[in-house]
Design a protein around this motif. Sequence first.
Motif, PDB file in Angstrom:
ATOM      1  N   PHE A   1       0.900  -3.029  -7.342  1.00 50.44           N
ATOM      2  CA  PHE A   1       1.262  -2.655  -8.706  1.00 50.44           C
ATOM      3  C   PHE A   1       0.534  -3.572  -9.669  1.00 50.44           C
ATOM      4  O   PHE A   1       0.464  -4.791  -9.454  1.00 50.44           O
ATOM      5  N   PHE A   2      -0.027  -2.982 -10.742  1.00 51.12           N
ATOM      6  CA  PHE A   2      -0.709  -3.742 -11.785  1.00 51.12           C
ATOM      7  C   PHE A   2      -0.098  -3.383 -13.128  1.00 51.12           C
ATOM      8  O   PHE A   2       0.106  -2.210 -13.411  1.00 51.12           O
TER       9      PHE A   2
ATOM     10  N   ALA B   1      -0.676   0.545 -13.472  1.00 53.89           N
ATOM     11  CA  ALA B   1      -1.149   1.399 -12.382  1.00 53.89           C
ATOM     12  C   ALA B   1      -0.479   1.014 -11.074  1.00 53.89           C
ATOM     13  O   ALA B   1      -0.201  -0.162 -10.819  1.00 53.89           O
ATOM     14  N   LEU B   2      -0.254   2.029 -10.260  1.00 55.28           N
ATOM     15  CA  LEU B   2       0.299   1.851  -8.936  1.00 55.28           C
ATOM     16  C   LEU B   2      -0.735   2.378  -7.953  1.00 55.28           C
ATOM     17  O   LEU B   2      -1.139   3.545  -8.040  1.00 55.28           O
ATOM     18  N   LEU B   3      -1.195   1.518  -7.055  1.00 54.02           N
ATOM     19  CA  LEU B   3      -2.184   1.878  -6.047  1.00 54.02           C
ATOM     20  C   LEU B   3      -1.454   2.075  -4.723  1.00 54.02           C
ATOM     21  O   LEU B   3      -0.755   1.168  -4.271  1.00 54.02           O
ATOM     22  N   LEU B   4      -1.584   3.264  -4.147  1.00 54.34           N
ATOM     23  CA  LEU B   4      -0.927   3.585  -2.871  1.00 54.34           C
ATOM     24  C   LEU B   4      -1.977   3.939  -1.836  1.00 54.34           C
ATOM     25  O   LEU B   4      -2.864   4.754  -2.104  1.00 54.34           O
ATOM     26  N   ILE B   5      -1.856   3.339  -0.661  1.00 53.72           N
ATOM     27  CA  ILE B   5      -2.824   3.564   0.413  1.00 53.72           C
ATOM     28  C   ILE B   5      -2.071   3.956   1.677  1.00 53.72           C
ATOM     29  O   ILE B   5      -1.053   3.345   2.009  1.00 53.72           O
ATOM     30  N   ARG B   6      -2.562   4.979   2.361  1.00 54.40           N
ATOM     31  CA  ARG B   6      -2.099   5.256   3.722  1.00 54.40           C
ATOM     32  C   ARG B   6      -3.324   5.105   4.610  1.00 54.40           C
ATOM     33  O   ARG B   6      -4.358   5.725   4.360  1.00 54.40           O
TER      34      ARG B   6
END
Length: 155
Positions: free
Chosen positions: A59-60, A44-49
């Motif tokens: 990244f996990f 999984a890729l976690l993206l935050i703005r």
Amino acid sequence: LPQLGPHLPPRLQQQPWSLLYCTARDGFSLRTLYRHAGQLSSPALLLIRDTEAQAFGAFFATNIHMSNSFYGTGETFLFSFSPELKVFKWTGRNNFFLKGDADLLMVGGGSGRFGLWLDGDLHHGGSHPCETFNNESLSPQGDFCVKDLEVWGLA
């Protein structure tokens, strides 16, 4: 996110990614994030703005799910785009990769500080230097308010 490609494990660099969860579509809820992101046992890729227009994430190599203890692998890393990409890889000093309960998602740790954390309604979070990744704070103020959040998994 082509910029992140070279930093992913080689087996994942050419894989197609799909959007599993996003606040614009699915609302602001950590429980909903677990429900959408936990279905696949994919990385999984976690993206935050944040509300200051900073972009960062993690990244996990494993999926994001609720847990009683930290889990994950040394392939986990934190990153920020401010203004250019910076990647913070595992230091090997501890195994505090990822831990989530109903009210808190934590990435990285050591000495009571988390590399990245998000609250249960995904509105607030924080980022502090931690032993797991020897990272800089991903958000200039340390604590931040989430504007948009996305989780991507392998298609």
